[in-house]
Design a protein around this motif. Structure first.
Motif, PDB file in Angstrom:
ATOM      1  N   GLU A 192       5.923  -5.793   3.549  1.00  0.00           N
ATOM      2  CA  GLU A 192       4.599  -5.404   3.052  1.00  0.00           C
ATOM      3  C   GLU A 192       3.896  -6.628   2.458  1.00  0.00           C
ATOM      4  O   GLU A 192       4.432  -7.256   1.533  1.00  0.00           O
ATOM      5  N   PRO A 193       2.727  -7.004   2.975  1.00  0.00           N
ATOM      6  CA  PRO A 193       2.027  -8.180   2.450  1.00  0.00           C
ATOM      7  C   PRO A 193       1.141  -7.849   1.248  1.00  0.00           C
ATOM      8  O   PRO A 193       0.493  -6.798   1.212  1.00  0.00           O
ATOM      9  N   PHE A 194       1.128  -8.763   0.302  1.00  0.00           N
ATOM     10  CA  PHE A 194       0.252  -8.680  -0.868  1.00  0.00           C
ATOM     11  C   PHE A 194      -0.545  -9.978  -0.909  1.00  0.00           C
ATOM     12  O   PHE A 194      -0.031 -11.024  -1.309  1.00  0.00           O
ATOM     13  N   PHE A 195      -1.800  -9.912  -0.505  1.00  0.00           N
ATOM     14  CA  PHE A 195      -2.624 -11.114  -0.370  1.00  0.00           C
ATOM     15  C   PHE A 195      -3.451 -11.340  -1.634  1.00  0.00           C
ATOM     16  O   PHE A 195      -4.107 -10.434  -2.152  1.00  0.00           O
ATOM     17  N   GLY A 196      -3.441 -12.579  -2.110  1.00  0.00           N
ATOM     18  CA  GLY A 196      -4.330 -12.987  -3.189  1.00  0.00           C
ATOM     19  C   GLY A 196      -3.635 -13.106  -4.529  1.00  0.00           C
ATOM     20  O   GLY A 196      -2.627 -12.441  -4.809  1.00  0.00           O
ATOM     21  N   GLN A 197      -4.198 -13.954  -5.387  1.00  0.00           N
ATOM     22  CA  GLN A 197      -3.651 -14.140  -6.726  1.00  0.00           C
ATOM     23  C   GLN A 197      -3.864 -12.913  -7.603  1.00  0.00           C
ATOM     24  O   GLN A 197      -3.251 -12.796  -8.663  1.00  0.00           O
ATOM     25  N   ASP A 198      -4.697 -11.985  -7.162  1.00  0.00           N
ATOM     26  CA  ASP A 198      -4.959 -10.771  -7.931  1.00  0.00           C
ATOM     27  C   ASP A 198      -4.095  -9.589  -7.487  1.00  0.00           C
ATOM     28  O   ASP A 198      -4.367  -8.448  -7.850  1.00  0.00           O
ATOM     29  N   ARG A 199      -3.031  -9.852  -6.703  1.00  0.00           N
ATOM     30  CA  ARG A 199      -2.133  -8.783  -6.276  1.00  0.00           C
ATOM     31  C   ARG A 199      -0.728  -8.952  -6.848  1.00  0.00           C
ATOM     32  O   ARG A 199       0.192  -8.245  -6.454  1.00  0.00           O
ATOM     33  N   ILE A 200      -0.576  -9.847  -7.812  1.00  0.00           N
ATOM     34  CA  ILE A 200       0.744 -10.121  -8.359  1.00  0.00           C
ATOM     35  C   ILE A 200       1.303  -8.919  -9.108  1.00  0.00           C
ATOM     36  O   ILE A 200       2.459  -8.523  -8.921  1.00  0.00           O
ATOM     37  N   GLU A 201       0.484  -8.312  -9.952  1.00  0.00           N
ATOM     38  CA  GLU A 201       0.954  -7.154 -10.704  1.00  0.00           C
ATOM     39  C   GLU A 201       1.265  -5.990  -9.779  1.00  0.00           C
ATOM     40  O   GLU A 201       2.222  -5.236 -10.001  1.00  0.00           O
ATOM     41  N   MET A 202       0.487  -5.838  -8.733  1.00  0.00           N
ATOM     42  CA  MET A 202       0.747  -4.764  -7.774  1.00  0.00           C
ATOM     43  C   MET A 202       2.037  -5.020  -7.019  1.00  0.00           C
ATOM     44  O   MET A 202       2.818  -4.093  -6.761  1.00  0.00           O
ATOM     45  N   ALA A 203       2.294  -6.285  -6.667  1.00  0.00           N
ATOM     46  CA  ALA A 203       3.551  -6.616  -6.009  1.00  0.00           C
ATOM     47  C   ALA A 203       4.731  -6.319  -6.931  1.00  0.00           C
ATOM     48  O   ALA A 203       5.755  -5.762  -6.490  1.00  0.00           O
TER      49      ALA A 203
END
Length: 215
Positions: A192-203
């Motif tokens: 599952e990809p999490f793109f961007g510096q704003d997806r860290i918490e979601m990852a």
């Protein structure tokens, strides 16, 4: 159980820099291993990207990267020099790109040894954190040392095995696209990809759902 993830990263991407320190912190706080997968930036893969982009793109990106850095208290300064040689007036990319190729190959050589994340975090801080002439004077050598790597060994490999390193870097880009994205920074966890510096918490949230625990 140690969870595994992969981080697709470019040394020319300010957002990759703004993300990698926080991903490194996750590996220190949680039972998590993140393998660095460096890729060449768009300027190498698509040299005409900046020439055909919207005129507002560069101005907005500059404004946004500065506020992201300020919001997260991350040292940030324009690279001196830019890892990419580019005419900023025309946005034309030079054909010869020694700096980005050297540091990306160093990152891949570090990744071969499981030390890519630390090297990229340290080198990224030099490039984007305000270190003048980061490409000279042994600055990148110190990043290798911080990652526990032998400087002479890595530099010799970068020179002697450049073609194989570039093939691995190209394979990283292919793997990124196979995972469902094309840009950086992208963390891939269980396909599952999490793109961007704003997806860290979601990852992190997704990993916790899969049993990620603090160390």
């Amino acid at each position: 159980m140690t969870h595994q993830a992969e981080l697709y990263f470019s040394f020319r991407s300010p957002y990759s820099y703004l993300a990698i320190g926080r991903y490194r912190q996750l590996t220190e706080e949680y039972d998590l291993s993140i393998a660095l997968r460096p890729v060449y930036p768009l300027a190498i893969r698509q040299p005409d990207f900046f020439e055909r982009n919207h005129p507002n793109w560069l101005g907005y990106t500059m404004r946004d990267m500065l506020r992201v850095a300020a919001f997260h208290h991350i040292p940030f300064g324009p690279p001196k020099p830019d890892p990419i040689i580019q005419d900023m007036a025309t946005r034309k990319i030079a054909e010869d790109q020694p700096n980005i190729r050297r540091v990306t190959r160093m990152g891949q050589a570090a990744s071969r040894r499981g030390a890519g994340l630390i090297f990229a975090a340290e080198a990224g801080r030099m490039i984007w954190g305000g270190q003048e002439n980061w490409h000279e004077g042994g600055h990148l050598d110190r990043a290798l040392e911080a990652a526990g790597l032998g400087v002479e060994e890595i530099l010799a490999e970068v020179d002697s095995d450049a073609e194989a390193l570039d093939a691995e870097i190209a394979a990283n880009q292919d793997a990124l696209e196979a995972a469902g994205h094309w840009g950086v920074p992208t963390l891939v966890f269980e396909n599952e990809p999490f793109f961007g510096q704003d997806r860290i918490e979601m990852a992190r949230w997704r990993m916790e759902l899969q049993g990620l625990e603090a160390r």
